[in-house]
Design a protein around this motif. Structure first.
Motif, PDB file in Angstrom:
ATOM      1  N   PRO A 190      17.245 -15.251  -3.268  1.00 17.65           N
ATOM      2  CA  PRO A 190      17.247 -13.863  -3.835  1.00 17.65           C
ATOM      3  C   PRO A 190      15.939 -13.083  -3.797  1.00 17.65           C
ATOM      4  N   VAL A 191      14.844 -13.975  -3.786  1.00 23.10           N
ATOM      5  CA  VAL A 191      13.419 -13.337  -3.691  1.00 23.10           C
ATOM      6  C   VAL A 191      13.170 -12.968  -2.250  1.00 23.10           C
ATOM      7  N   ILE A 192      13.487 -13.586  -1.466  1.00 24.71           N
ATOM      8  CA  ILE A 192      13.458 -13.377   0.190  1.00 24.71           C
ATOM      9  C   ILE A 192      14.210 -12.049   0.438  1.00 24.71           C
ATOM     10  N   ASP A 193      15.548 -11.982  -0.044  1.00 24.32           N
ATOM     11  CA  ASP A 193      16.194 -10.603  -0.095  1.00 24.32           C
ATOM     12  C   ASP A 193      15.566  -9.359  -0.841  1.00 24.32           C
ATOM     13  N   GLY A 194      15.055  -9.574  -1.857  1.00 23.83           N
ATOM     14  CA  GLY A 194      14.617  -8.779  -2.611  1.00 23.83           C
ATOM     15  C   GLY A 194      13.368  -7.886  -1.767  1.00 23.83           C
ATOM     16  N   ILE A 195      12.697  -8.844  -1.453  1.00 28.59           N
ATOM     17  CA  ILE A 195      11.150  -8.509  -0.530  1.00 28.59           C
ATOM     18  C   ILE A 195      11.563  -7.668   0.732  1.00 28.59           C
ATOM     19  N   LEU A 196      12.580  -8.256   1.326  1.00 25.23           N
ATOM     20  CA  LEU A 196      13.041  -7.683   2.605  1.00 25.23           C
ATOM     21  C   LEU A 196      13.501  -6.221   2.461  1.00 25.23           C
ATOM     22  N   ARG A 197      14.512  -5.974   1.323  1.00 28.82           N
ATOM     23  CA  ARG A 197      14.835  -4.851   0.908  1.00 28.82           C
ATOM     24  C   ARG A 197      13.828  -3.965   0.594  1.00 28.82           C
ATOM     25  N   GLU A 198      12.761  -4.138   0.012  1.00 23.01           N
ATOM     26  CA  GLU A 198      11.774  -3.399  -0.150  1.00 23.01           C
ATOM     27  C   GLU A 198      10.971  -3.071   0.829  1.00 23.01           C
ATOM     28  N   GLN A 199      10.857  -3.766   1.883  1.00 21.91           N
ATOM     29  CA  GLN A 199       9.970  -3.642   2.797  1.00 21.91           C
ATOM     30  C   GLN A 199      10.732  -2.828   3.869  1.00 21.91           C
ATOM     31  N   ALA A 200      12.034  -2.862   3.988  1.00 25.77           N
ATOM     32  CA  ALA A 200      12.965  -2.227   5.015  1.00 25.77           C
ATOM     33  C   ALA A 200      12.420  -0.710   5.221  1.00 25.77           C
ATOM     34  N   PRO A 201      12.650   0.125   4.279  1.00 23.96           N
ATOM     35  CA  PRO A 201      12.185   1.540   4.344  1.00 23.96           C
ATOM     36  C   PRO A 201      10.483   1.734   4.808  1.00 23.96           C
ATOM     37  N   MET A 202       9.805   0.854   4.365  1.00 23.27           N
ATOM     38  CA  MET A 202       8.451   0.701   4.720  1.00 23.27           C
ATOM     39  C   MET A 202       8.192   0.778   6.312  1.00 23.27           C
ATOM     40  N   ARG A 203       8.787  -0.371   6.691  1.00 20.89           N
ATOM     41  CA  ARG A 203       9.053  -0.377   8.380  1.00 20.89           C
ATOM     42  C   ARG A 203       9.281   0.589   9.178  1.00 20.89           C
ATOM     43  N   GLU A 204      10.421   1.307   8.672  1.00 20.98           N
ATOM     44  CA  GLU A 204      11.023   2.437   9.091  1.00 20.98           C
ATOM     45  C   GLU A 204      10.000   3.717   9.120  1.00 20.98           C
ATOM     46  N   ARG A 205       9.264   4.118   7.873  1.00 25.32           N
ATOM     47  CA  ARG A 205       8.213   4.941   7.878  1.00 25.32           C
ATOM     48  C   ARG A 205       7.112   4.795   8.829  1.00 25.32           C
ATOM     49  N   ALA A 206       6.858   3.550   8.989  1.00 23.55           N
ATOM     50  CA  ALA A 206       5.616   3.203   9.648  1.00 23.55           C
ATOM     51  C   ALA A 206       5.640   3.263  11.089  1.00 23.55           C
ATOM     52  N   GLN A 207       6.977   2.924  11.474  1.00 20.36           N
ATOM     53  CA  GLN A 207       7.519   3.311  12.986  1.00 20.36           C
ATOM     54  C   GLN A 207       6.858   4.538  13.622  1.00 20.36           C
ATOM     55  N   ARG A 208       7.082   5.547  12.739  1.00 18.27           N
ATOM     56  CA  ARG A 208       7.079   6.925  13.474  1.00 18.27           C
ATOM     57  C   ARG A 208       5.569   6.972  13.615  1.00 18.27           C
ATOM     58  N   TYR A 209       4.556   6.272  12.907  1.00 13.36           N
ATOM     59  CA  TYR A 209       3.158   6.695  13.220  1.00 13.36           C
ATOM     60  C   TYR A 209       2.514   5.590  14.321  1.00 13.36           C
ATOM     61  N   LEU A 210       3.403   4.514  14.414  1.00 11.69           N
ATOM     62  CA  LEU A 210       2.935   3.573  15.341  1.00 11.69           C
ATOM     63  C   LEU A 210       3.499   4.096  16.756  1.00 11.69           C
ATOM     64  N   ASP A 211       4.533   4.672  16.730  1.00 12.41           N
ATOM     65  CA  ASP A 211       5.050   5.194  18.039  1.00 12.41           C
ATOM     66  C   ASP A 211       4.251   6.698  18.600  1.00 12.41           C
ATOM     67  N   ARG A 212       3.782   7.088  17.568  1.00 13.63           N
ATOM     68  CA  ARG A 212       2.947   8.507  17.556  1.00 13.63           C
ATOM     69  C   ARG A 212       1.576   8.315  16.933  1.00 13.63           C
ATOM     70  N   PRO A 213       0.613   7.684  17.616  1.00 17.55           N
ATOM     71  CA  PRO A 213      -0.699   7.773  16.865  1.00 17.55           C
ATOM     72  C   PRO A 213      -1.451   9.140  16.573  1.00 17.55           C
ATOM     73  N   ALA A 214      -1.091  10.124  17.622  1.00 21.26           N
ATOM     74  CA  ALA A 214      -1.501  11.127  17.515  1.00 21.26           C
ATOM     75  C   ALA A 214      -1.389  12.024  16.127  1.00 21.26           C
ATOM     76  N   LEU A 215      -0.018  11.870  15.817  1.00 23.53           N
ATOM     77  CA  LEU A 215       0.567  12.325  14.666  1.00 23.53           C
ATOM     78  C   LEU A 215      -0.299  11.860  13.376  1.00 23.53           C
ATOM     79  N   LEU A 216      -0.576  10.504  13.301  1.00 24.79           N
ATOM     80  CA  LEU A 216      -1.220  10.072  12.205  1.00 24.79           C
ATOM     81  C   LEU A 216      -2.826  10.746  12.337  1.00 24.79           C
TER      82      LEU A 216
END
Length: 400
Positions: free
Chosen positions: A343-369
């Motif tokens: 359950p701890v693993i599941d909780g951490i991964l749930r918390e991180q999922a939207p963070m990875r999604e938001r970050a990908q936008r800036y990893l794909d477009r460094p100029a935007l950052l």
């Protein structure tokens, strides 16, 4: 007219971990909806202890800002900028150093504390001695009245308040100040003028700090109050002069309750962290390898969650039902340690999922950052220039 404003910063340390998220970033995300916020990369502060090896500051800065955005900090609601890209910080730091007693710097609690902890570093530098002054300049340059800090940082906020008070007292006394302040009181109108004088008397004679807040609220109600009149009225209220620099208040934040993988505080120095965007396989392996109650040598041995570092993570990520299941299952040996960790693993991964999604936008477009930070640098510098114009004028450096 001064408005409510929050300022906070972080040294660039590269990718952030879940302790940073629970200790700082969640609070930033909440504050950005309630106040105008400025969040900055304190890259000059990184040099106070790492002056001998500045390599990596640039990369660490961009990694850290991506993590801010991944955590939910919104550049449409908050100004994100880099300290060194707003040189007015350095100018105010220099000018404040001219009137700051040396003893004030030496008595800051973290000065000797850090010297004792970082014995491998030569910290007999002005940069290290003067970093509380630079920190104060960071706050005062934006006339920020709210600084989110932990309890251990309260002395820094009080130091900044004392500096602002000293500056205003030394440089806020324009010729004929009292007469001009009295004229400004009359322009409030008879009813408000009586209330203002009442609050002023309560503060100056009785020390009633609440009266100051009420007087400021009164001034906020006055439409078309001239900037100069407001400065004079604020200074006259508190017995100083023109209020050129704003005394900040502390927004006390709770210490992070995010434990590390070994039960100690999560920290890079302990090598017990999970980063905000760490991949799922790595998170899973790290939690599965966590130490548990040493009494549970075999699967059939009963344990005590209070002695297990995994339980501390359940306190963060699990609801009451799961925590009850853990307590009962551990004490009766009804569940194994790997079952308990899932359950701890599941909780951490749930918390991180939207963070990875938001970050990908800036990893794909460094100029935007970089566009976001460049725009933030410009907004911050405009505010800083306004303060410095008043500071230079007060210190006789206006040259008009």
């Amino acid at each position: 007219m001064y408005q409510e404003r929050v300022l906070s910063g972080m040294r660039p340390t590269g990718s952030l971990h879940l302790g940073h998220y629970h200790g700082v970033l969640k609070n930033w995300v909440r504050l950005q909806h309630d106040y105008p916020c400025l969040f900055f990369v304190a890259d000059w502060h990184a040099l106070t202890t790492n002056y001998d090896d500045p390599r990596g500051i640039d990369g660490a800065t961009w990694d850290m800002v991506i993590d801010w955005l991944a955590a939910g900090v919104d550049p449409e609601k908050a100004v994100l900028f880099i300290q060194s890209q707003v040189p007015e910080h350095a100018e105010l730091h220099l000018l404040l150093s001219m009137m700051t007693p040396l003893g004030w710097l030496e008595r800051v609690p973290t000065y000797k504390d850090q010297q004792e902890k970082l014995t491998h570093k030569d910290l007999t530098t002005y940069g290290f001695l003067g970093y509380p002054l630079l920190m104060s300049a960071d706050i005062l340059i934006y006339r920020a009245d709210k600084v989110p800090v932990g309890e251990d940082q309260l002395p820094h906020v009080e130091f900044t308040r004392e500096l602002a008070r000293r500056f205003n007292h030394m440089y806020g006394r324009e010729p004929g100040f009292e007469e001009k302040a009295k004229e400004a009181v009359k322009r409030l109108g008879s009813k408000r003028a009586r209330s203002y004088e009442h609050f002023r008397t309560r503060f100056q004679q009785d020390g009633d700090a609440g009266a100051v807040a009420k007087a400021h609220a009164l001034l906020d109600e006055v439409e078309n109050l001239a900037h100069e009149d407001r400065e004079r009225l604020c200074g006259y209220l508190e017995g100083t002069g023109k209020m050129i620099l704003v005394e900040p208040g502390a927004l006390l934040t709770e210490a992070s309750k995010m434990p590390g993988l070994d039960g100690q505080k999560m920290s890079k120095s302990y090598n017990n962290t999970i980063t905000l965007r760490e991949d799922e396989a790595s998170v899973t392996q790290k939690v599965k390898r966590m130490p548990t109650d040493p009494a549970r040598v075999r699967r059939t041995d009963a344990g005590d969650p209070a002695r297990c570092p995994v339980w501390q993570l359940h306190e963060v990520y699990s609801d009451d039902e799961v925590k009850g299941w853990v307590q009962a299952g551990c004490r009766s040996a009804g569940i194994g340690c790997l079952e308990c960790k899932q359950p701890v693993i599941d909780g951490i991964l749930r918390e991180q999922a939207p963070m990875r999604e938001r970050a990908q936008r800036y990893l794909d477009r460094p100029a935007l950052l970089r566009e976001i930070v460049a725009a933030g640098n410009d907004k911050a510098r405009q505010l800083a220039r306004e303060t410095m114009a008043d500071v230079r004028e007060a210190m006789g450096l206006g040259y008009r």
